[in-house]
Design an enzyme around this catalytic site. Structure first.
Site, mmCIF file in Angstrom:
data_model
loop_
_atom_site.group_PDB
_atom_site.id
_atom_site.type_symbol
_atom_site.label_atom_id
_atom_site.label_comp_id
_atom_site.label_asym_id
_atom_site.label_seq_id
_atom_site.Cartn_x
_atom_site.Cartn_y
_atom_site.Cartn_z
ATOM 1 N N ASP A 33 -17.763 -0.555 -11.659
ATOM 2 C CA ASP A 33 -16.818 -0.834 -12.360
ATOM 3 C C ASP A 33 -15.658 0.242 -12.799
ATOM 4 O OD1 ASP A 33 -15.166 -1.959 -14.379
ATOM 5 O OD2 ASP A 33 -16.719 -2.794 -15.507
ATOM 6 N N GLY A 34 -14.588 0.022 -12.392
ATOM 7 C CA GLY A 34 -13.900 1.369 -12.702
ATOM 8 C C GLY A 34 -13.291 1.501 -14.107
ATOM 9 N N PRO A 93 -13.492 -9.663 -13.579
ATOM 10 C CA PRO A 93 -13.580 -8.136 -13.766
ATOM 11 C C PRO A 93 -12.497 -7.210 -13.952
ATOM 12 C CG PRO A 93 -14.498 -8.519 -11.287
ATOM 13 C CD PRO A 93 -14.010 -9.914 -12.115
ATOM 14 N N HIS A 143 0.825 -1.222 -0.139
ATOM 15 C CA HIS A 143 -0.093 0.058 -0.019
ATOM 16 C C HIS A 143 1.010 1.142 -0.078
ATOM 17 C CE1 HIS A 143 -3.371 -2.920 1.312
ATOM 18 N NE2 HIS A 143 -3.692 -2.542 0.317
ATOM 19 N N ASP A 199 -5.531 -0.394 -8.061
ATOM 20 C CA ASP A 199 -5.116 -1.299 -7.070
ATOM 21 C C ASP A 199 -6.100 -2.503 -7.209
ATOM 22 O OD1 ASP A 199 -4.635 -2.881 -4.855
ATOM 23 O OD2 ASP A 199 -5.314 -1.194 -3.305
#
Ligand code: SAM
Length: 275
Positions: free
Chosen positions: A137-138, A162, A62, A155
């Site tokens: 949905d990105g 997906p 991260h 990320d």
């Protein structure tokens, strides 16, 4: 009786952890999810049989997926995170006082809910006033943006289900359009040992779309092979000469020296990027 969880990282290699307790298990609309309490790594989020994050080593991933691109930007006001429903990336991004807004676009609301419930050390910042969570949905979300973000971070899970489209050229072209003229983008791009072809392909795609592309590395013990790659696309700024004046001090892996050294690539990785 001993309980063990094994992730088959390749058909011939597994990571096995002794489990104290299975805290949560669900089949969501998108994936199979589990939160395990392991003896070695503490609580662990698993999606479709793949370790996503653990309390013991999450800081490496991260910090590296966020601080490298965010500290490279001189004024990262508006940051978008695609995926990252555990909240770890968001927790690092809000350490920058210049950040006014972080939008987290996660496709699976159950990942966000389970992380809030079982992984509070990782998800704590999801409640911050600067953070907006969108369950969507990105890929579609990015398509709706133009000249909007200073930094975009992907990320994501591995390129299955997906997440497949998050590794494709049309998505990277959308990310380029969604960024402001001096925007920066970074994505997790898997293991140089086990995903060499993916790194080669994705790096070329990003290099075709962005004027500047870089690969950098970090050591994440629970990810396949332990050596993990990230790819950064930049419209203007060079991450090796970060313009950001601010570097958070409360990190455990990231430092200004690590920032620099993470771009020093072993020969076999550098060769993956050659034309
Ligand atoms: N650190 C992790 C790793 O490399 O293993 C990634 C963790 S994060 C939990 C990945 C998230 O990406 C998952 O929660 C998944 O639901 C989300 N995701 C996958 N495809 C997505 C998409 N198209 N749009 C938004 N989120 C997506």
């Amino acid at each position: 009786m001993e309980l063990w969880y094994t992730e088959k990282q390749t058909p011939n290699l597994g990571l096995s952890c002794k489990v104290k307790e299975t805290l949560y298990h669900a089949k969501t609309d998108y994936q199979e999810m589990a939160v395990l309490d392991t003896i070695q790594f503490g609580r662990m989020l698993v999606l479709d049989g793949m370790v996503q994050t653990t309390v013991a080593d999450e800081f490496v991933y991260h910090e590296m997926i966020t601080h490298i691109p965010v500290s490279t930007h001189p004024c990262p006001r508006n940051v978008l995170v695609i995926g990252g429903g555990d909240g770890g990336a968001v927790r690092e991004i809000i350490k920058y006082p210049q950040v006014e807004k972080v939008t987290l676009v996660e496709i699976d609301g159950q990942v966000v809910e389970a992380s809030k419930r079982f992984l509070p050390e990782i998800s704590s910042a999801l409640e911050d006033a600067r953070v907006e969570i969108k369950i969507a949905d990105g890929i579609e979300y990015v398509r709706s943006l133009e000249d909007a973000c200073d930094v975009i971070i992907v990320d994501s899970t591995e390129p299955v289900g997906p997440a497949v489209g998050l590794f494709g050229s049309p998505f990277y072209e959308g990310v380029f359009r969604a960024l402001k003229p001096d925007g920066i983008f970074a994505a997790q791009t898997e293991s140089p040992f086990f995903n060499a072809d993916l790194i080669r392909t994705v790096f070329r795609r990003i290099k075709t779309v962005f004027p500047h592309a870089f690969l950098y590395l970090a050591s994440v013990p629970t990810y396949p092979s332990g050596l993990w790659s990230f790819t950064l696309g930049s419209k203007q700024y060079n991450p090796l000469e970060p313009e950001g004046k601010y570097i958070p001090q409360d990190t455990r892996y990231y430092t200004s020296q690590v920032h620099r050294s993470s771009f020093s690539l072993p020969r076999f990785v550098r060769e993956l990027l050659e034309d």
